[in-house]
Design a protein around this motif. Structure first.
Motif, mmCIF file in Angstrom:
data_model
loop_
_atom_site.group_PDB
_atom_site.id
_atom_site.type_symbol
_atom_site.label_atom_id
_atom_site.label_comp_id
_atom_site.label_asym_id
_atom_site.label_seq_id
_atom_site.Cartn_x
_atom_site.Cartn_y
_atom_site.Cartn_z
ATOM 1 N N THR A 116 -30.082 174.933 -45.881
ATOM 2 C CA THR A 116 -28.961 174.652 -44.995
ATOM 3 C C THR A 116 -28.753 175.826 -44.035
ATOM 4 O O THR A 116 -28.068 176.784 -44.376
ATOM 5 N N PRO A 117 -29.329 175.761 -42.837
ATOM 6 C CA PRO A 117 -29.233 176.925 -41.942
ATOM 7 C C PRO A 117 -27.797 177.235 -41.499
ATOM 8 O O PRO A 117 -27.564 178.287 -40.913
ATOM 9 N N ASP A 118 -26.863 176.372 -41.792
ATOM 10 C CA ASP A 118 -25.471 176.644 -41.426
ATOM 11 C C ASP A 118 -24.730 177.309 -42.581
ATOM 12 O O ASP A 118 -23.546 177.618 -42.447
ATOM 13 N N ASN A 119 -25.386 177.480 -43.721
ATOM 14 C CA ASN A 119 -24.686 177.926 -44.914
ATOM 15 C C ASN A 119 -25.655 178.740 -45.760
ATOM 16 O O ASN A 119 -26.603 178.187 -46.312
ATOM 17 N N ILE A 120 -25.415 180.047 -45.848
ATOM 18 C CA ILE A 120 -26.402 180.914 -46.503
ATOM 19 C C ILE A 120 -26.472 180.682 -48.004
ATOM 20 O O ILE A 120 -27.412 181.117 -48.645
ATOM 21 N N TRP A 121 -25.493 180.011 -48.578
ATOM 22 C CA TRP A 121 -25.463 179.784 -50.028
ATOM 23 C C TRP A 121 -26.204 178.507 -50.428
ATOM 24 O O TRP A 121 -26.504 178.302 -51.588
ATOM 25 N N GLY A 122 -26.404 177.612 -49.482
ATOM 26 C CA GLY A 122 -27.031 176.339 -49.822
ATOM 27 C C GLY A 122 -26.137 175.474 -50.685
ATOM 28 O O GLY A 122 -26.588 174.531 -51.327
ATOM 29 N N PHE A 123 -24.859 175.787 -50.719
ATOM 30 C CA PHE A 123 -23.907 175.006 -51.510
ATOM 31 C C PHE A 123 -22.611 174.824 -50.727
ATOM 32 O O PHE A 123 -22.077 175.810 -50.235
ATOM 33 N N PRO A 124 -22.067 173.636 -50.583
ATOM 34 C CA PRO A 124 -22.647 172.375 -51.045
ATOM 35 C C PRO A 124 -23.867 171.998 -50.213
ATOM 36 O O PRO A 124 -23.889 172.240 -49.014
ATOM 37 N N SER A 125 -24.838 171.413 -50.880
ATOM 38 C CA SER A 125 -26.087 171.070 -50.201
ATOM 39 C C SER A 125 -25.878 169.864 -49.287
ATOM 40 O O SER A 125 -24.839 169.206 -49.339
ATOM 41 N N PHE A 132 -20.202 162.960 -49.606
ATOM 42 C CA PHE A 132 -18.754 163.025 -49.414
ATOM 43 C C PHE A 132 -18.297 162.595 -48.025
ATOM 44 O O PHE A 132 -17.115 162.411 -47.796
ATOM 45 N N SER A 133 -19.249 162.401 -47.104
ATOM 46 C CA SER A 133 -18.816 161.865 -45.809
ATOM 47 C C SER A 133 -19.190 160.386 -45.695
ATOM 48 O O SER A 133 -19.070 159.786 -44.632
ATOM 49 N N ALA A 134 -19.640 159.798 -46.831
ATOM 50 C CA ALA A 134 -20.079 158.401 -46.794
ATOM 51 C C ALA A 134 -18.904 157.453 -46.602
ATOM 52 O O ALA A 134 -17.779 157.742 -46.990
ATOM 53 N N LYS A 135 -19.214 156.291 -45.997
ATOM 54 C CA LYS A 135 -18.165 155.305 -45.743
ATOM 55 C C LYS A 135 -18.220 154.163 -46.755
ATOM 56 O O LYS A 135 -17.378 153.283 -46.734
ATOM 57 N N SER A 136 -19.265 154.144 -47.579
ATOM 58 C CA SER A 136 -19.335 153.074 -48.574
ATOM 59 C C SER A 136 -19.756 153.666 -49.913
ATOM 60 O O SER A 136 -20.278 154.779 -49.976
ATOM 61 N N TRP A 520 -17.789 182.766 -48.915
ATOM 62 C CA TRP A 520 -18.064 181.343 -49.084
ATOM 63 C C TRP A 520 -16.770 180.534 -48.951
ATOM 64 O O TRP A 520 -16.728 179.471 -48.330
ATOM 65 N N TRP A 521 -15.727 181.068 -49.518
ATOM 66 C CA TRP A 521 -14.422 180.398 -49.461
ATOM 67 C C TRP A 521 -13.973 180.265 -48.003
ATOM 68 O O TRP A 521 -13.451 179.228 -47.583
ATOM 69 N N LEU A 522 -14.220 181.301 -47.209
ATOM 70 C CA LEU A 522 -13.895 181.216 -45.777
ATOM 71 C C LEU A 522 -14.751 180.144 -45.104
ATOM 72 O O LEU A 522 -14.276 179.368 -44.282
ATOM 73 N N TRP A 523 -16.015 180.127 -45.483
ATOM 74 C CA TRP A 523 -16.914 179.107 -44.913
ATOM 75 C C TRP A 523 -16.409 177.711 -45.270
ATOM 76 O O TRP A 523 -16.334 176.830 -44.410
ATOM 77 N N ALA A 524 -16.068 177.538 -46.542
ATOM 78 C CA ALA A 524 -15.674 176.216 -47.022
ATOM 79 C C ALA A 524 -14.436 175.708 -46.279
ATOM 80 O O ALA A 524 -14.275 174.504 -46.076
ATOM 81 N N ARG A 525 -13.557 176.630 -45.883
ATOM 82 C CA ARG A 525 -12.356 176.190 -45.164
ATOM 83 C C ARG A 525 -12.537 176.281 -43.659
ATOM 84 O O ARG A 525 -11.589 176.142 -42.893
ATOM 85 N N HIS A 526 -13.777 176.554 -43.246
ATOM 86 C CA HIS A 526 -14.108 176.671 -41.828
ATOM 87 C C HIS A 526 -13.205 177.673 -41.117
ATOM 88 O O HIS A 526 -12.703 177.419 -40.026
ATOM 89 N N ARG A 527 -13.001 178.799 -41.749
ATOM 90 C CA ARG A 527 -12.203 179.868 -41.153
ATOM 91 C C ARG A 527 -13.097 180.762 -40.319
ATOM 92 O O ARG A 527 -14.138 181.218 -40.812
ATOM 93 N N PRO A 528 -12.732 181.032 -39.085
ATOM 94 C CA PRO A 528 -13.560 181.914 -38.254
ATOM 95 C C PRO A 528 -13.657 183.317 -38.850
ATOM 96 O O PRO A 528 -12.713 183.783 -39.505
ATOM 97 N N ILE A 529 -14.796 183.971 -38.639
ATOM 98 C CA ILE A 529 -14.903 185.358 -39.101
ATOM 99 C C ILE A 529 -15.275 186.224 -37.904
ATOM 100 O O ILE A 529 -15.719 185.716 -36.893
ATOM 101 N N LEU B 120 -24.444 171.529 -64.141
ATOM 102 C CA LEU B 120 -23.771 171.397 -62.849
ATOM 103 C C LEU B 120 -23.611 172.761 -62.181
ATOM 104 O O LEU B 120 -23.876 172.914 -60.992
ATOM 105 N N VAL B 121 -23.194 173.743 -62.963
ATOM 106 C CA VAL B 121 -22.994 175.081 -62.388
ATOM 107 C C VAL B 121 -24.326 175.637 -61.879
ATOM 108 O O VAL B 121 -24.410 176.192 -60.787
ATOM 109 N N ALA B 122 -25.391 175.422 -62.665
ATOM 110 C CA ALA B 122 -26.699 175.948 -62.269
ATOM 111 C C ALA B 122 -27.219 175.290 -61.003
ATOM 112 O O ALA B 122 -27.988 175.879 -60.258
ATOM 113 N N ASN B 123 -26.784 174.055 -60.760
ATOM 114 C CA ASN B 123 -27.313 173.344 -59.606
ATOM 115 C C ASN B 123 -26.462 173.446 -58.351
ATOM 116 O O ASN B 123 -26.557 172.605 -57.471
ATOM 117 N N GLY B 124 -25.654 174.455 -58.257
ATOM 118 C CA GLY B 124 -24.861 174.590 -57.039
ATOM 119 C C GLY B 124 -23.970 175.812 -57.055
ATOM 120 O O GLY B 124 -24.317 176.842 -56.500
#
Ligand SMILES: Cc1cc2nc3c(=O)[nH]c(=O)nc-3n(C[C@H](O)[C@H](O)[C@H](O)COP(=O)(O)OP(=O)(O)OC[C@H]3O[C@@H](n4cnc5c(N)ncnc54)[C@H](O)[C@@H]3O)c2cc1C
Lengths: 529, 141
Positions: A116-125, A132-136, A520-529, B120-124
């Motif tokens: 995930t080039p937008d997220n150095i942690w790769g989480f959430p993938s 989580f953005s699915a409509k069905s 990561w927490w800042l990233w998750a809440r889309h807080r500017p750095i 779960l923890v290991a996978n994310g």
């Protein structure tokens, strides 16, 4: 005949003159060009203005983006980072190459869920985010089930190109990337007498009072992507001799006219190559065939035809069949963090080059939809394969092209309306002016595979100018201690190594447990750095 | 995370001890084993210890099996499937009287919940505090 490079966004003008016959203000001089290490005085004399900045990254593509992202997260302010590039946004060049090679935004890329080039942690993938953005309900479970069962019950999950671009765009704004960008073409990076480096930028005509600008910095990072993509000699001979650029194309060139003509009248397409690009182009041809009810025929030329699992031992056997070698990503998955990463990190010289050869070779992922399409093509006779090497292309009757194919049983002639070359021949690093200059003047050398020789930290070996450091990542450094460099995740791994090295030098904070979690927490809440 | 042998073992011990340990602390009082709390804790922590100790041995086998894979990877799914063989072995040990004395229902509830949670923890989430972890084959030190 000189071999020609395929034009790409932001690619250098090879004809650009170092100095104009009538001198222009602030240009390079023969003295500067011939001197390996420059003093501040030399630039003053040439009238080239000097700007100070702690860190320069050259290229401004995805490699520069993930490096800037990492350093921003390690606490470096945007005002201390300078990106020198021709691109409007970091994914311009990449999006261009994917689009022409038949991966529009709605199609899926070839890297995993945690690249995930937008997220150095790769989480959430990507898979989790897609869910989580699915409509069905179905769209919620499908990506999750896919990553859960890959690659055993399902093909590898890969994100949609559009998803990758949109998420990078969000991160681009979050970290204030635009503030770092200075537009132009970088001509060279030279060591500075007294430490650090000078990076010479040629801004767009009229954008600055002088022809060149110098950035004086302690640290430089070079991520210029592909040194060049080449047309194969027979392709180029055909075009030059017969003055016909339209029937014989490389997949990395815009070639919509091929699909358009096929939608108007039936025809035969000759495909060359057994990699992912060939798979994409085949998908497009067959999708069009199905969707528009076309009669397109495909003749696929394989130079090496893989008939099944192959490799030197039961511990090193890659799957294959019907001509193709199958592999999820461009390297075996463990090069990005597992056994193969640990192994290659320890190898030197010829041994390392040998390991690359074992893992390398052209390959493509197994995807159920592609398997189904080709199976149908074989059964109905409109998809045929030929084993051999195209030696010559000549015009045939009725606007066709005839290929002379050197096969095991002698020469075969094959006729088609179009030839789409899906082999990607990368140019030598010397063909990139900036890289050639690094080899000739800044102490850089080649690794066992012939590309730029970098340390495990991605410092370009031989170029140190204490207390400065010169780093490089991406395709130009392939063949080093880490094989996956030319991928999203690989560029992030390189960025991590660089950031760790810079942290040891005191330029940025180390990303330990506390800082990483907080960021990561800042990233998750889309807080500017 | 694509593991190396060293990384597998380190991740196994760290995750089970920390995540598994905290979870065991929380869930043990809720288990339907009808035993006094101190006895319950003794049993569940012994099970956890068995999962760790036997797990290190299992990891050697998994690492060997991984060598047959071209990619030298260990699919996410395998991380769930291996609960079956590991759970069965511990259950057999309990049944023959080598392991701690826990009723089947409590064992299942405890073992499966620990397994899923650590998986779960290991996978994310693990990647958040330990940003180098996934690039070092699961090594923490
Ligand atoms: C078709 C295709 C599909 C791919 N798909 C995937 C995938 O699915 N997943 C994955 O992980 N990887 C993929 N890759 C590989 C890789 O991740 C991308 O190529 C990525 O864009 C590489 O980033 P980069 O920064 O090295 O190069 P780029 O993104 O190309 O950026 C380098 C930039 O430097 C600029 N530049 C060059 N010289 C100069 C100069 N002298 N001065 C200023 N600027 C200069 C160039 O204009 C270029 O834009 C793919 C590659 C291709 C070609």
């Amino acid at each position: 005949m000189t071999t020609q490079n395929i034009p790409m966004p932001g690619s250098m003008d090879p004809m650009e003159q170092d100095f104009r016959p009538t001198p222009v203000p602030g240009d390079l001089t023969p003295y500067l060009i011939d001197t390996h290490i420059w003093t501040d005085e030399m630039l003053h004399q040439a009238g080239i203005p000097i700007y100070d900045t702690p860190f320069v990254t050259v290229g401004g593509g995805i490699g520069s983006f993930v490096t800037v992202d990492y350093l921003r997260i390690c606490g470096v302010p945007a005002s201390s980072l300078t990106v020198l590039t021709n691109l409007d946004v970091p994914w311009s060049s990449y999006e261009y190459l994917t689009r022409v090679s038949q991966i529009p935004r709605r199609e899926r890329l070839r890297s995993d869920s945690a690249s995930t080039p937008d997220n150095i942690w790769g989480f959430p993938s990507y898979a989790v985010r897609e869910a989580f953005s699915a409509k069905s309900v179905k769209d919620f479970f499908s990506p999750l089930w896919n990553v859960l069962t890959e690659p055993i019950l399902a093909d590898y999950y890969t994100p949609k190109a559009g998803h990758a671009f949109e998420s990078m765009e969000r991160e681009y704004h979050r970290i204030g990337y635009a503030q770092c960008v200075r537009k132009g073409q970088v001509r060279m990076v030279r060591r500075r007498y007294g430490g650090g480096y000078f990076t010479i930028l040629t801004p767009p005509a009229g954008a600055a009072p002088t022809r060149r600008i110098a950035y004086r910095s302690q640290f430089v990072h070079v991520a210029v992507g592909y040194p060049g993509l080449k047309l194969l000699p027979d392709l180029q001979r055909y075009r030059e001799t017969h003055r016909d650029p339209s029937k014989v194309v490389n997949a990395y060139e815009p070639h919509e006219h091929v699909y358009e003509q096929l939608s108007r009248r039936p025809g035969t397409v000759m495909i060359r190559g057994g990699g992912i690009v060939a798979s994409r182009v085949l998908q497009r041809l067959i999708d069009d065939r199905d969707r528009l009810g076309l009669q397109t025929r495909v003749l696929h030329v394989f130079r090496t035809y893989v008939t099944g699992s192959h490799g030197p031992s039961i511990f090193m056997r890659r799957k294959g069949g019907d001509g193709w070698a199958y592999q999820g990503f461009n390297y075996p998955k463990s090069v990005w963090g597992g056994q193969l990463k640990a192994k290659v990190r320890k190898l030197e010289g010829a041994e390392r080059a040998e390991e690359y050869k074992l893992m390398g070779g052209t390959n493509t992922p197994v995807r159920k939809s592609w398997q189904e399409q080709l199976k149908r093509g074989r059964a109905q006779g409109w998809y045929q394969t030929l084993i051999g090497e195209i030696a010559e292309l000549v015009p045939g009757p009725a606007q066709t092209v005839v290929a002379h194919v050197k096969a095991a049983q002698g020469y075969i002639q094959a006729q088609a309306d179009f030839v789409i070359d899906c082999t990607g021949l990368e140019a030598d690093i010397r063909e990139h002016r900036l890289l050639a200059d690094l080899l000739d003047h800044s102490g850089a050398g080649r690794n066992p595979s012939g590309r730029l020789d970098v340390e495990r930290t991605f410092e370009l070996r031989g170029t140190r100018s204490e207390p400065g450091r010169l780093y490089a990542s991406g395709s130009a450094t392939l063949g080093g201690y880490f094989p996956g460099v030319d991928t999203f995740l690989g560029l992030q791994i390189a960025a991590q190594e660089i950031a760790d090295d810079l942290a040891a030098l005191g330029f940025c904070a180390r990303l330990g447990v506390g800082r990483s979690t907080k960021q990561w927490w800042l990233w998750a809440r889309h807080r500017p750095i | 995370m694509v593991p190396t042998l060293n990384g597998r073992i380190q991740t196994r011990i760290a995750l089970l001890a920390v995540v598994g340990g905290l979870w065991t602390l929380l869930i043990t009082p809720l288990l339907p084993d009808g035993a006094p709390l101190s006895a319950s804790y003794r049993a569940t922590f012994l099970v956890l210890l068995l999962v760790i100790v036997l797990g290190v041995l299992w990891e050697l086998l998994y690492h060997f099996l991984q060598q047959f894979r071209w990619e030298k990877d260990w699919p996410t799914f395998f991380g769930l499937l291996t609960a079956i063989n590991e759970g069965l072995l511990i259950w057999i040990l309990i049944a023959v009287g080598v392991g701690p004395d826990v009723p089947g229902g409590s064992f299942l509830l405890h073992f499966i919940s620990v397994w899923i949670l650590t998986w779960l923890v290991a996978n994310g989430p693990m990647r958040v505090p330990f940003i180098h972890w996934r690039f070092q084959g699961g090594r923490l030190i």
